[in-house]
Design a protein around this motif. Structure first.
Motif, PDB file in Angstrom:
ATOM      1  N   LYS A  32      13.109  21.891  47.356  1.00 25.09           N
ATOM      2  CA  LYS A  32      14.726  22.322  47.146  1.00 25.09           C
ATOM      3  C   LYS A  32      15.434  21.532  47.757  1.00 25.09           C
ATOM      4  O   LYS A  32      16.571  21.155  47.134  1.00 25.09           O
ATOM      5  CB  LYS A  32      14.759  24.152  47.435  1.00 25.09           C
ATOM      6  CG  LYS A  32      16.247  24.372  47.706  1.00 25.09           C
ATOM      7  CD  LYS A  32      16.541  25.392  48.655  1.00 25.09           C
ATOM      8  CE  LYS A  32      16.354  24.873  50.192  1.00 25.09           C
ATOM      9  NZ  LYS A  32      17.353  25.325  51.121  1.00 25.09           N
ATOM     10  N   SER A  33      15.073  21.188  48.903  1.00 24.08           N
ATOM     11  CA  SER A  33      16.093  20.180  49.904  1.00 24.08           C
ATOM     12  C   SER A  33      16.272  18.850  49.105  1.00 24.08           C
ATOM     13  O   SER A  33      17.309  18.285  49.121  1.00 24.08           O
ATOM     14  CB  SER A  33      15.678  20.207  51.079  1.00 24.08           C
ATOM     15  OG  SER A  33      15.484  21.424  51.931  1.00 24.08           O
ATOM     16  N   HIS A  57      24.349  21.607  49.922  1.00 19.35           N
ATOM     17  CA  HIS A  57      23.549  22.814  49.686  1.00 19.35           C
ATOM     18  C   HIS A  57      24.560  24.193  49.077  1.00 19.35           C
ATOM     19  O   HIS A  57      23.951  24.419  48.130  1.00 19.35           O
ATOM     20  CB  HIS A  57      23.026  23.266  51.096  1.00 19.35           C
ATOM     21  CG  HIS A  57      21.931  24.416  51.078  1.00 19.35           C
ATOM     22  ND1 HIS A  57      22.200  25.898  50.970  1.00 19.35           N
ATOM     23  CD2 HIS A  57      20.517  24.299  51.020  1.00 19.35           C
ATOM     24  CE1 HIS A  57      21.099  26.563  50.665  1.00 19.35           C
ATOM     25  NE2 HIS A  57      20.310  25.583  50.867  1.00 19.35           N
ATOM     26  N   ASP A  58      25.732  24.419  49.627  1.00 21.84           N
ATOM     27  CA  ASP A  58      26.467  25.332  49.277  1.00 21.84           C
ATOM     28  C   ASP A  58      26.779  24.998  47.702  1.00 21.84           C
ATOM     29  O   ASP A  58      26.832  25.883  46.747  1.00 21.84           O
ATOM     30  CB  ASP A  58      27.633  25.449  49.844  1.00 21.84           C
ATOM     31  CG  ASP A  58      27.406  26.197  51.219  1.00 21.84           C
ATOM     32  OD1 ASP A  58      26.167  26.603  51.476  1.00 21.84           O
ATOM     33  OD2 ASP A  58      28.216  26.216  52.484  1.00 21.84           O
ATOM     34  N   ILE A  61      23.196  24.904  45.209  1.00 15.82           N
ATOM     35  CA  ILE A  61      21.885  25.674  45.344  1.00 15.82           C
ATOM     36  C   ILE A  61      21.773  26.449  44.072  1.00 15.82           C
ATOM     37  O   ILE A  61      20.500  26.870  44.011  1.00 15.82           O
ATOM     38  CB  ILE A  61      21.937  26.617  46.732  1.00 15.82           C
ATOM     39  CG1 ILE A  61      20.645  27.554  46.981  1.00 15.82           C
ATOM     40  CG2 ILE A  61      23.209  27.525  46.505  1.00 15.82           C
ATOM     41  CD1 ILE A  61      19.318  26.524  47.384  1.00 15.82           C
ATOM     42  N   ASN A  62      22.712  26.704  43.605  1.00 11.98           N
ATOM     43  CA  ASN A  62      22.649  27.581  42.196  1.00 11.98           C
ATOM     44  C   ASN A  62      22.031  26.865  41.156  1.00 11.98           C
ATOM     45  O   ASN A  62      21.643  27.223  39.876  1.00 11.98           O
ATOM     46  CB  ASN A  62      23.905  28.332  41.884  1.00 11.98           C
ATOM     47  CG  ASN A  62      24.442  29.245  43.024  1.00 11.98           C
ATOM     48  OD1 ASN A  62      23.370  29.703  43.512  1.00 11.98           O
ATOM     49  ND2 ASN A  62      25.506  29.314  43.100  1.00 11.98           N
ATOM     50  N   GLU A  65      15.897  25.537  41.150  1.00 12.04           N
ATOM     51  CA  GLU A  65      15.040  26.684  40.959  1.00 12.04           C
ATOM     52  C   GLU A  65      14.162  26.745  42.160  1.00 12.04           C
ATOM     53  O   GLU A  65      13.634  25.896  42.363  1.00 12.04           O
ATOM     54  CB  GLU A  65      14.438  26.731  39.430  1.00 12.04           C
ATOM     55  CG  GLU A  65      13.490  27.737  39.157  1.00 12.04           C
ATOM     56  CD  GLU A  65      12.664  27.624  37.787  1.00 12.04           C
ATOM     57  OE1 GLU A  65      12.216  28.558  37.358  1.00 12.04           O
ATOM     58  OE2 GLU A  65      12.847  26.518  37.105  1.00 12.04           O
ATOM     59  N   THR A  66      13.886  27.920  42.652  1.00 11.94           N
ATOM     60  CA  THR A  66      12.825  28.216  43.760  1.00 11.94           C
ATOM     61  C   THR A  66      12.029  29.195  43.246  1.00 11.94           C
ATOM     62  O   THR A  66      12.396  30.373  42.549  1.00 11.94           O
ATOM     63  CB  THR A  66      13.569  28.389  45.031  1.00 11.94           C
ATOM     64  OG1 THR A  66      14.056  29.796  44.920  1.00 11.94           O
ATOM     65  CG2 THR A  66      14.540  27.346  45.335  1.00 11.94           C
ATOM     66  N   ILE A  69      12.721  33.734  46.855  1.00 12.54           N
ATOM     67  CA  ILE A  69      14.189  34.069  47.154  1.00 12.54           C
ATOM     68  C   ILE A  69      14.609  33.528  48.602  1.00 12.54           C
ATOM     69  O   ILE A  69      15.622  32.970  48.741  1.00 12.54           O
ATOM     70  CB  ILE A  69      14.484  35.582  47.101  1.00 12.54           C
ATOM     71  CG1 ILE A  69      14.095  36.126  45.403  1.00 12.54           C
ATOM     72  CG2 ILE A  69      15.895  35.973  47.190  1.00 12.54           C
ATOM     73  CD1 ILE A  69      14.214  37.387  45.616  1.00 12.54           C
ATOM     74  N   THR A  71      13.667  30.912  50.050  1.00 12.62           N
ATOM     75  CA  THR A  71      13.854  29.419  49.955  1.00 12.62           C
ATOM     76  C   THR A  71      15.304  29.206  50.013  1.00 12.62           C
ATOM     77  O   THR A  71      15.604  28.360  50.584  1.00 12.62           O
ATOM     78  CB  THR A  71      13.265  28.923  48.929  1.00 12.62           C
ATOM     79  OG1 THR A  71      11.735  29.264  49.157  1.00 12.62           O
ATOM     80  CG2 THR A  71      13.302  27.429  48.979  1.00 12.62           C
ATOM     81  N   LYS A  72      16.094  30.012  49.555  1.00 13.62           N
ATOM     82  CA  LYS A  72      17.462  29.459  49.080  1.00 13.62           C
ATOM     83  C   LYS A  72      18.408  29.544  50.365  1.00 13.62           C
ATOM     84  O   LYS A  72      19.556  29.146  50.403  1.00 13.62           O
ATOM     85  CB  LYS A  72      18.144  30.349  47.999  1.00 13.62           C
ATOM     86  CG  LYS A  72      17.398  30.197  46.696  1.00 13.62           C
ATOM     87  CD  LYS A  72      18.540  30.347  45.584  1.00 13.62           C
ATOM     88  CE  LYS A  72      17.674  30.132  44.226  1.00 13.62           C
ATOM     89  NZ  LYS A  72      18.565  29.299  43.426  1.00 13.62           N
ATOM     90  N   ILE A  76      19.321  25.051  55.485  1.00 11.88           N
ATOM     91  CA  ILE A  76      20.759  24.983  54.959  1.00 11.88           C
ATOM     92  C   ILE A  76      21.686  24.004  55.705  1.00 11.88           C
ATOM     93  O   ILE A  76      22.298  22.998  55.022  1.00 11.88           O
ATOM     94  CB  ILE A  76      21.573  26.145  55.246  1.00 11.88           C
ATOM     95  CG1 ILE A  76      21.124  27.453  53.973  1.00 11.88           C
ATOM     96  CG2 ILE A  76      23.190  25.983  54.824  1.00 11.88           C
ATOM     97  CD1 ILE A  76      21.712  28.597  54.144  1.00 11.88           C
TER      98      ILE A  76
END
Length: 157
Positions: A32-33, A57-58, A61-62, A65-66, A69, A71-72, A76
């Protein structure tokens, strides 16, 4: 943050998971990062500024896909490692960091023992798990590497 699990559709939730996503939380956070850093690099090629990974990140993040939950909301501030953080915060200027590391580790004038000692710090914090520039000696090691590069250049001139 608080996360409440909706148990009404557990069967649907598990059937809709993307099987190509990482199987564990730690890897999911890492991936994700990295994706956020790439998206940030593409949108802001000059970077978002020092210690502004949370801005990236903000914003992105949307779009990532992770599998989990949770993970999001993890990592940060620091992007899981310094590579992700440097890429998002400095953009194209992060290539300068890579160039300096390459130059240091392939410079024949710098003692091999010194390279072995510093490579453990730099590689672990840059690519495995780093928590920022000011923790774990990352900045100090980077400054020592710069000093050694400068010193070898002065000697050869």
């Amino acid at each position: 943050y608080s996360i409440k699990k909706d148990t009404s559709n557990d069967e649907d939730f598990t059937n809709n998971l993307n099987e190509r996503l990482p199987a564990n939380l730690s890897t999911d956070v890492f991936v994700k990062s990295f994706k956020i850093s790439i998206l940030s690099f593409l949108k802001y090629p000059l970077g978002v500024g020092l210690n502004n990974y949370s801005f990236s990140h903000d914003n992105f993040i949307n779009y990532v896909e992770t599998k989990y939950i949770l993970t999001k909301i993890l990592k940060i501030q620091d992007g899981a490692n310094n590579f992700n953080k440097i890429l998002a915060e400095f953009g194209i200027f992060s290539l300068f960091f890579g160039y300096l590391m390459f130059k240091f580790f392939f410079n024949k004038k710098i003692r091999i023992e010194l390279k072995y000692f510093f490579i453990s710090f730099i590689l672990l914090q840059t690519f495995i798990r780093g928590v920022g520039y000011y923790n774990g000696g990352f900045l100090i090691i980077f400054l020592i590497i710069l000093f050694n590069l400068y010193k070898t250049k002065k000697i050869s001139d």
